[in-house]
Design a protein around this motif. Structure first.
Motif, PDB file in Angstrom:
ATOM      1  N   ILE A 232       0.917  -1.116  -0.096  1.00 29.71           N
ATOM      2  CA  ILE A 232      -0.514   0.068   0.022  1.00 29.71           C
ATOM      3  C   ILE A 232       0.963   1.198  -0.027  1.00 29.71           C
ATOM      4  N   SER A 233       0.768   1.605  -0.731  1.00 26.92           N
ATOM      5  CA  SER A 233       1.212   3.246  -1.053  1.00 26.92           C
ATOM      6  C   SER A 233       0.266   4.578  -0.881  1.00 26.92           C
ATOM      7  N   GLY A 234       1.146   5.279  -0.012  1.00 25.78           N
ATOM      8  CA  GLY A 234      -0.430   6.744  -0.299  1.00 25.78           C
ATOM      9  C   GLY A 234       0.446   7.792   0.994  1.00 25.78           C
ATOM     10  N   GLY A 235      -0.891   8.625   1.331  1.00 26.44           N
ATOM     11  CA  GLY A 235      -0.592   9.112   2.048  1.00 26.44           C
ATOM     12  C   GLY A 235      -1.793  10.519   2.028  1.00 26.44           C
ATOM     13  N   ILE A 236      -1.073  11.500   3.463  1.00 25.34           N
ATOM     14  CA  ILE A 236      -1.880  11.781   4.533  1.00 25.34           C
ATOM     15  C   ILE A 236      -2.253  13.281   4.365  1.00 25.34           C
ATOM     16  N   LEU A 237      -2.827  14.413   2.979  1.00 23.37           N
ATOM     17  CA  LEU A 237      -2.601  16.015   3.824  1.00 23.37           C
ATOM     18  C   LEU A 237      -3.878  16.166   4.252  1.00 23.37           C
ATOM     19  N   GLN A 238      -2.881  17.226   5.473  1.00 20.64           N
ATOM     20  CA  GLN A 238      -3.937  18.106   6.837  1.00 20.64           C
ATOM     21  C   GLN A 238      -2.852  19.452   6.529  1.00 20.64           C
ATOM     22  N   GLY A 239      -3.963  20.040   7.045  1.00 20.78           N
ATOM     23  CA  GLY A 239      -3.031  21.332   7.228  1.00 20.78           C
ATOM     24  C   GLY A 239      -4.182  22.150   8.629  1.00 20.78           C
ATOM     25  N   ASP A 240      -2.819  22.197   9.278  1.00 20.99           N
ATOM     26  CA  ASP A 240      -3.515  23.701  10.916  1.00 20.99           C
ATOM     27  C   ASP A 240      -4.508  24.157  10.539  1.00 20.99           C
ATOM     28  N   GLY A 241      -5.649  24.402  10.962  1.00 23.52           N
ATOM     29  CA  GLY A 241      -6.740  25.280  10.731  1.00 23.52           C
ATOM     30  C   GLY A 241      -7.843  25.233   9.742  1.00 23.52           C
ATOM     31  N   PHE A 242      -6.948  24.176   8.379  1.00 20.61           N
ATOM     32  CA  PHE A 242      -7.818  24.038   7.203  1.00 20.61           C
ATOM     33  C   PHE A 242      -8.612  23.164   7.435  1.00 20.61           C
ATOM     34  N   GLU A 243     -10.130  23.442   6.547  1.00 22.15           N
ATOM     35  CA  GLU A 243     -11.156  22.645   6.592  1.00 22.15           C
ATOM     36  C   GLU A 243     -11.709  21.858   4.978  1.00 22.15           C
ATOM     37  N   PHE A 244     -12.240  20.955   4.684  1.00 20.25           N
ATOM     38  CA  PHE A 244     -12.604  20.318   3.392  1.00 20.25           C
ATOM     39  C   PHE A 244     -13.493  21.017   2.759  1.00 20.25           C
ATOM     40  N   LEU A 245     -13.095  21.637   1.313  1.00 24.84           N
ATOM     41  CA  LEU A 245     -13.936  22.563   0.858  1.00 24.84           C
ATOM     42  C   LEU A 245     -14.394  21.366  -0.117  1.00 24.84           C
ATOM     43  N   GLY A 246     -14.441  20.489  -0.732  1.00 29.26           N
ATOM     44  CA  GLY A 246     -14.936  20.031  -1.847  1.00 29.26           C
ATOM     45  C   GLY A 246     -14.193  19.744  -3.289  1.00 29.26           C
ATOM     46  N   THR A 247     -14.190  19.414  -3.859  1.00 29.81           N
ATOM     47  CA  THR A 247     -13.737  18.616  -5.394  1.00 29.81           C
ATOM     48  C   THR A 247     -14.100  18.957  -6.326  1.00 29.81           C
ATOM     49  N   ALA A 248     -13.017  18.784  -7.381  1.00 29.16           N
ATOM     50  CA  ALA A 248     -13.194  19.229  -8.392  1.00 29.16           C
ATOM     51  C   ALA A 248     -12.423  18.963  -9.498  1.00 29.16           C
ATOM     52  N   MET A 249     -12.806  18.774 -10.970  1.00 33.37           N
ATOM     53  CA  MET A 249     -12.275  17.891 -12.246  1.00 33.37           C
ATOM     54  C   MET A 249     -10.900  19.377 -12.694  1.00 33.37           C
ATOM     55  N   GLY A 250     -10.272  18.026 -13.458  1.00 37.91           N
ATOM     56  CA  GLY A 250      -9.624  19.526 -14.561  1.00 37.91           C
ATOM     57  C   GLY A 250      -8.301  18.262 -15.130  1.00 37.91           C
ATOM     58  N   LYS A 251      -7.142  19.333 -15.600  1.00 35.44           N
ATOM     59  CA  LYS A 251      -6.538  18.422 -16.660  1.00 35.44           C
ATOM     60  C   LYS A 251      -4.922  19.256 -16.351  1.00 35.44           C
ATOM     61  N   TYR A 252      -3.982  18.728 -16.061  1.00 31.64           N
ATOM     62  CA  TYR A 252      -2.740  19.908 -16.278  1.00 31.64           C
ATOM     63  C   TYR A 252      -1.817  18.943 -17.523  1.00 31.64           C
ATOM     64  N   MET A 253      -1.830  18.868 -18.663  1.00 27.86           N
ATOM     65  CA  MET A 253      -0.351  19.032 -19.342  1.00 27.86           C
ATOM     66  C   MET A 253      -1.202  18.104 -20.234  1.00 27.86           C
ATOM     67  N   ASP A 254      -2.005  16.843 -19.995  1.00 28.26           N
ATOM     68  CA  ASP A 254      -1.857  15.776 -21.115  1.00 28.26           C
ATOM     69  C   ASP A 254      -2.667  15.629 -19.739  1.00 28.26           C
ATOM     70  N   THR A 255      -2.871  15.346 -18.498  1.00 33.76           N
ATOM     71  CA  THR A 255      -3.808  14.361 -17.942  1.00 33.76           C
ATOM     72  C   THR A 255      -4.838  14.869 -17.159  1.00 33.76           C
ATOM     73  N   PRO A 256      -5.881  13.865 -17.532  1.00 35.15           N
ATOM     74  CA  PRO A 256      -7.156  14.470 -16.120  1.00 35.15           C
ATOM     75  C   PRO A 256      -6.602  14.454 -14.828  1.00 35.15           C
ATOM     76  N   PHE A 257      -7.305  15.093 -13.792  1.00 36.42           N
ATOM     77  CA  PHE A 257      -7.370  15.038 -12.764  1.00 36.42           C
ATOM     78  C   PHE A 257      -8.552  15.169 -11.870  1.00 36.42           C
ATOM     79  N   LYS A 258      -9.110  14.867 -10.487  1.00 43.47           N
ATOM     80  CA  LYS A 258      -9.171  14.802  -9.772  1.00 43.47           C
ATOM     81  C   LYS A 258      -8.915  16.040  -8.816  1.00 43.47           C
ATOM     82  N   SER A 259      -9.699  17.134  -7.810  1.00 43.43           N
ATOM     83  CA  SER A 259      -8.272  17.754  -6.757  1.00 43.43           C
ATOM     84  C   SER A 259      -9.733  16.998  -5.602  1.00 43.43           C
ATOM     85  N   TRP A 260      -8.478  17.129  -4.075  1.00 38.83           N
ATOM     86  CA  TRP A 260      -9.929  17.145  -3.041  1.00 38.83           C
ATOM     87  C   TRP A 260      -8.615  18.541  -2.683  1.00 38.83           C
TER      88      TRP A 260
END
Length: 777
Positions: A232-260
């Motif tokens: 299993i390979s991965g991680g956790i992103l967190q921030g002091d005083g940060f809250e989840f805002l939502g998801t979005a879709m996009g594309k960087y260079m040649d590759t579509p992505f989803k963001s949290w």
């Protein structure tokens, strides 16, 4: 007027206090001239800057007002044995100061961090990106003189299953010959109130299972080491005083992505974002998540932790250096670039100082979107040429040899343990296929010790030897492991480290050649040795170049030097029986082959060969790495003849990629040649970051390009043979230099050459001063 004056005073006072909460800042020191500083944003990921620590490497760049960061970690192999990127971070500021024309981004190598400075109107901000060397935590700090908002998004292109086709499979173990439709399975990604959790869990059937079946090793499958099982390979992103805002879709260079997306709950002057990466085997998803969160909580960034990291980096830089024209920075001067880029590439290697897996020759942890390298490669950021979990020893060796003279001994076990882990698998190959002992390590092996399946070949003749790769470049090439055996022995020689745990590996590699070539001889004739009592090393291979070789020089040199070095250890690591066996084996090693070309005697790649298949110069491997010929050794003229007059050596000569002409020239004392080819090696790359060389024969950044450059520069300055240390054996007198290098017997040498005069020469221990010879011409 008075109002404006008052505003200016207030702004001045604010700037005085700005940065007081920046973690552990201090003044730059003796390596500041080698920092890389940009004053404009980047166009795309190919203009990224490397930073890292421990076993994490990041690419960081600012583009269109966003800070983007690729996440790389050692050992993150998926079911196809791709070395996955673990995603991308996107950091936004509000107001968007990163769009400001008052911008700088600087890699501060002595602190192991990137600092970004931006200013817009009366708002200034500093961003710091650094990795904790002692735990798998990435820290991004944002400090401003006025309260601002920050958004941190985790972006993934593996939010759904992907289907790599054709050349894209060069990033995994299948290469050009996938046995089935290849799927890069989607990651598991979810957001909680203040964090994003992401990971890739390998499926039950992986490349290991398919390769074991292909190579008919199923009878011993349960005994084989399998690094891909339940990984299993991965991680956790967190921030002091940060809250989840939502998801979005996009594309960087040649590759579509989803963001949290996470966002600060309110504007602040100081923000901290932490990403924790973890690769774990044989655990459930919940166990992996608990371990990752424990890593995240155990070392949250504070002033003490950052100072501890900066101390590690200062101590790292105190070990060694090679500075050319120090203090006279002229970025356009190629000689100064050589010294600066030596430092920068060593920094990149240190970003995987403590990885479970060695630094990959084909990009290390710093690969990026491939279409910026080859416009036809419109693939995901996971792509690198020549595989992720595949190990190419001829290339890997050049990444690790320079660590000895640099004194980076603690960085070498990652490479040695790679072989130690797969030793049993290599020994089982010999047992299953040929019924004898010893470890069979082929070239192009997987991280579980079996040949790469494409190189092994799916379309094999029915009666072809099952232990061989059915491949014109790689057949019978199994002597490359000895360079790593020699590095292990040099770890004892240089630093008196206990290498007992690696003795089974070294002895098993020798046993394989002894038993296998007697086995071969029995198949071909009545006698297992020739009329002089030597092994008949046929068929063999001299590197990938001289094929179907008889008594290949690379094999003979390796067997001779490694065996001699083992015997010189005496009883330190060997039993009486082991020593006796080695003494008998040493008598069976054939002499180094030579030949006459146009009336000149020179070193030969083998006694006889059938064809030439590549462009290496293995006839010179007796010079480097094996040190049989060279300064202070017999038959120097024989070796110099080979360098200058062998028609193949001349035809293959180059500085690109893994080519070693700069090293050979240095070992032979050819200062002008060494200067020329080392300059070509280590001058600025064609990309924005100076040491992102390549692709050469491999990929970008080309780590065996950088490693061979480092080796050449070291050999120009210092060489050692037996008890003698030669200084400046191939150094151009017109290059001022300040250096600190390590030599055998725990010897450290520092000194300067200024205007052709040696200054401030110090040898530690002082007793070794008598062994130093100055060869400056």
């Amino acid at each position: 007027m008075k109002v404006q004056l008052l505003k200016n005073i207030l702004l001045f006072l604010a700037l005085l206090s700005f940065g007081t909460e920046v973690l552990g800042q201090d003044q730059d020191s003796q390596f500041a001239e080698y920092n890389v500083k940009w004053t404009s944003a980047s166009q795309n990921s190919s203009e990224s800057m490397p930073v890292g620590g421990g076993d994490i490497g990041l690419n960081a760049w600012v583009e269109n007002g966003d800070l983007l960061v690729y996440l790389g970690k050692t050992g993150a192999f998926d079911e196809n044995n791709t070395l996955l990127k673990l995603g991308r971070l996107r950091i936004k500021l509000s107001p968007n100061l990163l769009l400001s024309s008052r911008f700088s981004q600087e890699l501060q190598i002595e602190k192991g961090q990137i600092e970004i400075n931006v200013e817009q109107g009366n708002i200034q901000a500093k961003l710091f990106i650094w990795v904790d060397v002692f735990s798998p935590n990435i820290h991004i700090e944002v400090h401003s003189n006025k309260a601002i908002d920050v958004e941190a998004a985790y972006e993934s292109w593996r939010y759904e299953d992907l289907y790599p086709l054709k050349k894209e499979n060069n990033m995994n173990s299948w290469k050009w010959a996938p046995p089935h439709r290849v799927i890069t399975h989607s990651d598991s990604i979810r957001a909680e109130r203040q964090k994003v959790i992401f990971y890739h869990r390998n499926k039950d059937i992986t490349a290991f299972d398919i390769v074991v079946r292909q190579q008919e090793m199923e009878s011993v499958k349960d005994s084989l080491f399998n690094p891909l099982l339940n990984l299993i390979s991965g991680g956790i992103l967190q921030g002091d005083g940060f809250e989840f805002l939502g998801t979005a879709m996009g594309k960087y260079m040649d590759t579509p992505f989803k963001s949290w997306r996470l966002k600060s709950s309110k504007p602040r002057k100081n923000h901290h974002i932490q990403t924790t990466l973890h690769v774990g085997a044989n655990s459930t998803s919940s166990m992996w998540e608990q371990t990752t969160q424990r890593f995240a909580s155990s070392r949250k960034a504070n002033k003490a932790i950052k100072q501890e990291n900066e101390k590690w980096w200062r101590e790292f830089w105190s070990r060694s250096h090679i500075k050319i024209f120090p203090g006279n920075r002229n970025a356009a001067d190629e000689a100064w670039q050589v010294g600066r880029n030596y430092q920068l590439f060593r920094f990149m290697l240190a970003c995987n100082a403590y990885g479970e897996y060695p630094t990959k020759f084909n990009g290390g942890l710093f690969t990026f979107d491939p279409s910026s390298i080859n416009s036809e490669f419109t693939f995901t950021p996971d792509f690198r040429n020549w595989g992720g979990g595949t190990h190419t020893a001829q290339n890997q060796r050049l990444v690790y040899w320079p660590m000895l003279k640099a004194g980076d001994f603690d960085m070498m076990p990652s490479q040695f343990n790679f072989y130690k882990r797969i030793l049993k698998n290599a020994e089982l190959r010999s047992k299953v296929y040929w019924g004898h002992g010893g470890a069979s390590f082929t070239e192009q092996i997987e991280n579980f010790g079996l040949p790469n399946p494409a190189e092994y070949n799916w379309k094999r003749p029915a009666n072809f030897d099952k232990g061989l790769e059915y491949n014109a470049w790689l057949e019978y090439q199994w002597d490359t492991v000895f360079e790593f055996c020699m590095m292990i022995l040099e770890l004892d020689n240089f630093n008196k480290e206990n290498i007992q745990e690696y003795m089974p590996l070294i002895l098993s590699c020798i046993q394989f050649f002894d038993e296998h070539y007697q086995y071969r001889a029995k198949q071909l004739g009545n006698k297992v040795l020739n009329d002089k009592g030597h092994l008949v090393i046929y068929p063999g291979s001299s590197a990938e170049t001289y094929k179907m070789a008889y008594n290949a020089s690379t094999t003979i040199a390796a067997l001779r030097v490694v065996t001699d070095r083992l015997l010189k250890l005496g009883d330190k690591y060997l039993t009486i029986s082991e020593k006796s066996n080695l003494e008998e084996f040493s008598k069976k090693i054939p002499p180094m082959p030579t030949r006459i070309v146009e009336g000149r005697e020179m070193l030969a790649p083998a006694e006889v060969w059938a064809r030439i298949n590549n462009t290496e110069s293995p006839q010179l491997y007796g010079i480097y790495p094996w040190g049989i010929y060279g300064i202070g050794r017999p038959d120097l003229e024989l070796a110099i003849n080979t360098y200058w007059h062998d028609p193949d050596v001349l035809r293959f000569r180059s500085h690109i990629g893994w080519k070693q002409d700069n090293i050979f020239a240095a070992r032979l004392g050819l200062a002008d040649e060494a200067k020329r080819y080392t300059t070509l090696k280590l001058k600025n790359a064609e990309r924005r970051f100076p040491t992102f060389w390549g692709p050469g024969f491999d990929w970008v950044p080309d780590h065996n390009w950088g490693g061979s450059g480092m080796i050449g520069l070291q050999e120009m300055l210092m060489q050692a043979h037996e008890d003698t240390i030669y200084l400046f054996p191939a150094w151009p007198k017109e290059w001022d230099v300040d250096f600190k290098l390590h030599a055998p017997q725990q010897t450290v040498i520092t000194g300067k050459l200024i205007n052709g005069q040696v200054q401030d020469l110090h040898v530690s221990p002082q007793s070794r001063l008598k062994d130093v010879q100055l060869l400056l011409k």
